[in-house]
Design a protein around this motif. Structure first.
Motif, PDB file in Angstrom:
ATOM      1  N   GLY A  16      -6.409 102.950 -55.832  1.00 29.56           N
ATOM      2  CA  GLY A  16      -7.516 102.348 -56.559  1.00 29.56           C
ATOM      3  C   GLY A  16      -8.594 103.351 -56.929  1.00 29.56           C
ATOM      4  N   SER A  17      -9.679 102.814 -57.498  1.00 31.42           N
ATOM      5  CA  SER A  17     -10.780 103.649 -57.984  1.00 31.42           C
ATOM      6  C   SER A  17     -12.118 103.122 -57.497  1.00 31.42           C
ATOM      7  CB  SER A  17     -10.786 103.675 -59.516  1.00 31.42           C
ATOM      8  OG  SER A  17      -9.605 104.224 -60.027  1.00 31.42           O
ATOM      9  N   LEU A  18     -13.054 104.041 -57.363  1.00 29.84           N
ATOM     10  CA  LEU A  18     -14.447 103.708 -57.076  1.00 29.84           C
ATOM     11  C   LEU A  18     -15.329 104.686 -57.831  1.00 29.84           C
ATOM     12  CD1 LEU A  18     -14.642 103.065 -53.203  1.00 29.84           C
ATOM     13  CD2 LEU A  18     -15.013 101.370 -55.009  1.00 29.84           C
ATOM     14  N   ARG A  19     -16.552 104.261 -58.127  1.00 33.05           N
ATOM     15  CA  ARG A  19     -17.519 105.136 -58.753  1.00 33.05           C
ATOM     16  C   ARG A  19     -18.782 105.151 -57.904  1.00 33.05           C
ATOM     17  NH1 ARG A  19     -21.253 104.462 -64.063  1.00 33.05           N
ATOM     18  NH2 ARG A  19     -21.109 106.586 -64.910  1.00 33.05           N
ATOM     19  N   LEU A  20     -19.157 106.344 -57.458  1.00 27.73           N
ATOM     20  CA  LEU A  20     -20.390 106.517 -56.703  1.00 27.73           C
ATOM     21  C   LEU A  20     -21.502 106.972 -57.637  1.00 27.73           C
ATOM     22  CD1 LEU A  20     -19.081 108.388 -53.521  1.00 27.73           C
ATOM     23  CD2 LEU A  20     -19.158 105.928 -53.974  1.00 27.73           C
ATOM     24  N   SER A  21     -22.710 106.518 -57.347  1.00 29.69           N
ATOM     25  CA  SER A  21     -23.886 106.947 -58.090  1.00 29.69           C
ATOM     26  C   SER A  21     -24.944 107.426 -57.109  1.00 29.69           C
ATOM     27  CB  SER A  21     -24.469 105.790 -58.914  1.00 29.69           C
ATOM     28  OG  SER A  21     -23.537 105.305 -59.839  1.00 29.69           O
ATOM     29  N   CYS A  22     -25.752 108.373 -57.565  1.00 32.84           N
ATOM     30  CA  CYS A  22     -26.856 108.860 -56.744  1.00 32.84           C
ATOM     31  C   CYS A  22     -28.034 109.151 -57.664  1.00 32.84           C
ATOM     32  CB  CYS A  22     -26.455 110.117 -55.993  1.00 32.84           C
ATOM     33  SG  CYS A  22     -27.822 110.916 -55.111  1.00 32.84           S
ATOM     34  N   ALA A  23     -29.123 108.431 -57.425  1.00 31.64           N
ATOM     35  CA  ALA A  23     -30.330 108.606 -58.230  1.00 31.64           C
ATOM     36  C   ALA A  23     -31.359 109.401 -57.437  1.00 31.64           C
ATOM     37  CB  ALA A  23     -30.895 107.248 -58.619  1.00 31.64           C
ATOM     38  N   ALA A  24     -31.929 110.391 -58.089  1.00 32.95           N
ATOM     39  CA  ALA A  24     -32.926 111.253 -57.450  1.00 32.95           C
ATOM     40  C   ALA A  24     -34.317 110.934 -57.950  1.00 32.95           C
ATOM     41  CB  ALA A  24     -32.595 112.715 -57.730  1.00 32.95           C
ATOM     42  N   SER A  25     -35.259 110.992 -57.036  1.00 32.68           N
ATOM     43  CA  SER A  25     -36.676 110.909 -57.391  1.00 32.68           C
ATOM     44  C   SER A  25     -37.401 111.956 -56.571  1.00 32.68           C
ATOM     45  CB  SER A  25     -37.250 109.515 -57.112  1.00 32.68           C
ATOM     46  OG  SER A  25     -37.110 109.185 -55.753  1.00 32.68           O
ATOM     47  N   ALA A  26     -38.535 112.431 -57.123  1.00 35.80           N
ATOM     48  CA  ALA A  26     -39.243 113.510 -56.437  1.00 35.80           C
ATOM     49  C   ALA A  26     -40.739 113.380 -56.637  1.00 35.80           C
ATOM     50  CB  ALA A  26     -38.754 114.861 -56.949  1.00 35.80           C
ATOM     51  N   SER A  27     -41.456 113.861 -55.641  1.00 39.15           N
ATOM     52  CA  SER A  27     -42.912 113.866 -55.744  1.00 39.15           C
ATOM     53  C   SER A  27     -43.383 115.039 -56.590  1.00 39.15           C
ATOM     54  CB  SER A  27     -43.540 113.939 -54.344  1.00 39.15           C
ATOM     55  OG  SER A  27     -43.013 115.042 -53.632  1.00 39.15           O
ATOM     56  N   GLY A  28     -42.540 116.072 -56.638  1.00 36.62           N
ATOM     57  CA  GLY A  28     -42.886 117.226 -57.461  1.00 36.62           C
ATOM     58  C   GLY A  28     -42.045 117.266 -58.714  1.00 36.62           C
ATOM     59  N   SER A  29     -41.800 118.458 -59.199  1.00 29.26           N
ATOM     60  CA  SER A  29     -41.022 118.616 -60.420  1.00 29.26           C
ATOM     61  C   SER A  29     -39.552 118.337 -60.149  1.00 29.26           C
ATOM     62  CB  SER A  29     -41.183 120.040 -60.965  1.00 29.26           C
ATOM     63  OG  SER A  29     -40.251 120.267 -61.976  1.00 29.26           O
ATOM     64  N   ILE A  30     -39.029 117.317 -60.793  1.00 29.87           N
ATOM     65  CA  ILE A  30     -37.623 116.995 -60.568  1.00 29.87           C
ATOM     66  C   ILE A  30     -36.712 117.927 -61.352  1.00 29.87           C
ATOM     67  CG2 ILE A  30     -37.227 115.302 -62.407  1.00 29.87           C
ATOM     68  CD1 ILE A  30     -35.987 113.555 -60.089  1.00 29.87           C
ATOM     69  N   SER A  31     -37.268 118.585 -62.353  1.00 31.53           N
ATOM     70  CA  SER A  31     -36.451 119.516 -63.130  1.00 31.53           C
ATOM     71  C   SER A  31     -36.078 120.740 -62.314  1.00 31.53           C
ATOM     72  CB  SER A  31     -37.191 119.941 -64.402  1.00 31.53           C
ATOM     73  OG  SER A  31     -38.380 120.627 -64.067  1.00 31.53           O
ATOM     74  N   SER A  32     -36.743 120.948 -61.183  1.00 31.34           N
ATOM     75  CA  SER A  32     -36.405 122.084 -60.325  1.00 31.34           C
ATOM     76  C   SER A  32     -35.155 121.812 -59.488  1.00 31.34           C
ATOM     77  CB  SER A  32     -37.582 122.422 -59.407  1.00 31.34           C
ATOM     78  OG  SER A  32     -37.849 121.349 -58.518  1.00 31.34           O
ATOM     79  N   ILE A  33     -34.634 120.598 -59.559  1.00 30.34           N
ATOM     80  CA  ILE A  33     -33.370 120.293 -58.875  1.00 30.34           C
ATOM     81  C   ILE A  33     -32.252 120.829 -59.759  1.00 30.34           C
ATOM     82  CG2 ILE A  33     -31.843 118.498 -58.034  1.00 30.34           C
ATOM     83  CD1 ILE A  33     -34.311 116.783 -57.542  1.00 30.34           C
ATOM     84  N   ASN A  34     -31.690 121.973 -59.374  1.00 33.43           N
ATOM     85  CA  ASN A  34     -30.713 122.658 -60.206  1.00 33.43           C
ATOM     86  C   ASN A  34     -29.318 122.059 -60.081  1.00 33.43           C
ATOM     87  OD1 ASN A  34     -32.551 124.697 -58.590  1.00 33.43           O
ATOM     88  ND2 ASN A  34     -32.486 125.338 -60.734  1.00 33.43           N
ATOM     89  N   VAL A  35     -28.973 121.724 -58.834  1.00 34.61           N
ATOM     90  CA  VAL A  35     -27.605 121.323 -58.535  1.00 34.61           C
ATOM     91  C   VAL A  35     -27.622 119.975 -57.807  1.00 34.61           C
ATOM     92  CG1 VAL A  35     -25.465 121.935 -57.340  1.00 34.61           C
ATOM     93  CG2 VAL A  35     -26.921 123.733 -58.308  1.00 34.61           C
ATOM     94  N   MET A  36     -26.720 119.109 -58.203  1.00 37.20           N
ATOM     95  CA  MET A  36     -26.512 117.855 -57.483  1.00 37.20           C
ATOM     96  C   MET A  36     -25.026 117.674 -57.241  1.00 37.20           C
ATOM     97  SD  MET A  36     -29.213 115.187 -59.247  1.00 37.20           S
ATOM     98  CE  MET A  36     -28.916 113.930 -57.988  1.00 37.20           C
ATOM     99  N   GLY A  37     -24.709 116.875 -56.237  1.00 33.11           N
ATOM    100  CA  GLY A  37     -23.292 116.655 -55.987  1.00 33.11           C
ATOM    101  C   GLY A  37     -23.034 115.811 -54.759  1.00 33.11           C
ATOM    102  N   TRP A  38     -21.805 115.951 -54.275  1.00 30.32           N
ATOM    103  CA  TRP A  38     -21.320 115.103 -53.193  1.00 30.32           C
ATOM    104  C   TRP A  38     -20.598 115.921 -52.130  1.00 30.32           C
ATOM    105  CZ3 TRP A  38     -22.643 110.021 -53.384  1.00 30.32           C
ATOM    106  CH2 TRP A  38     -23.099 109.530 -54.614  1.00 30.32           C
ATOM    107  N   TYR A  39     -20.848 115.564 -50.902  1.00 28.47           N
ATOM    108  CA  TYR A  39     -20.098 116.034 -49.750  1.00 28.47           C
ATOM    109  C   TYR A  39     -19.549 114.794 -49.051  1.00 28.47           C
ATOM    110  CZ  TYR A  39     -22.322 120.639 -50.215  1.00 28.47           C
ATOM    111  OH  TYR A  39     -22.749 121.869 -50.669  1.00 28.47           O
ATOM    112  N   ARG A  40     -18.584 114.998 -48.168  1.00 24.74           N
ATOM    113  CA  ARG A  40     -18.076 113.878 -47.391  1.00 24.74           C
ATOM    114  C   ARG A  40     -17.777 114.303 -45.965  1.00 24.74           C
ATOM    115  NH1 ARG A  40     -12.082 112.987 -50.221  1.00 24.74           N
ATOM    116  NH2 ARG A  40     -11.102 114.873 -49.374  1.00 24.74           N
ATOM    117  N   GLN A  41     -17.809 113.314 -45.080  1.00 26.66           N
ATOM    118  CA  GLN A  41     -17.502 113.575 -43.684  1.00 26.66           C
ATOM    119  C   GLN A  41     -16.631 112.450 -43.156  1.00 26.66           C
ATOM    120  OE1 GLN A  41     -20.914 114.265 -41.156  1.00 26.66           O
ATOM    121  NE2 GLN A  41     -19.654 115.298 -39.643  1.00 26.66           N
TER     122      GLN A  41
END
Length: 119
Positions: A16-41
């Motif tokens: 089967g399939s699933l779709r994960l989403s992750c929304a970011a918010s920041a108190s400072g400049s969010i454009s300084s977030i260069n990289v986003m992604g996923w890890y698992r454990q």
């Protein structure tokens, strides 16, 4: 400070399939977030990289999920997605969203979302 909110985990049958989403918010400049992604454990295992994507769209995807998982990013929404297809029981894990401010050497983590794949 950066806050990451994940959604989309759950129980799915093998293949089967699933779709994960992750929304970011920041108190400072969010454009300084260069990289986003996923890890698992998985239970009893170390946290491992699944996939990362830069603001420009360059990706780094683990060999174990290449061809099955696709990472994408909507910079306007500050959101990263992980489309997971052909899921297998070994994909069962808690999936953590990650954001990096590379220039500051800082990592931020979401609380995690559980993905369970039944055989």
């Amino acid at each position: 400070q950066v806050q990451l909110v994940e959604s989309g985990g759950g129980l799915v049958q093998a293949g089967g399939s699933l779709r994960l989403s992750c929304a970011a918010s920041a108190s400072g400049s969010i454009s300084s977030i260069n990289v986003m992604g996923w890890y698992r454990q998985a239970p009893g295992k170390q946290r491992e990289l699944v996939a990362l994507i830069t603001r420009g769209g360059s990706t780094n995807v683990a060999d174990s999920v290449k061809g099955r998982f696709t990472i994408s990013r909507d910079n306007a929404k500050n959101t990263v997605y992980l489309q997971m297809n052909s899921l297998a029981p070994e994909d069962t894990a808690v999936y953590y969203c990650n954001a990096k401010r590379v220039a500051y050497g800082m990592d931020y983590w979401g609380k995690g979302t559980l993905v369970t794949v039944s055989s």
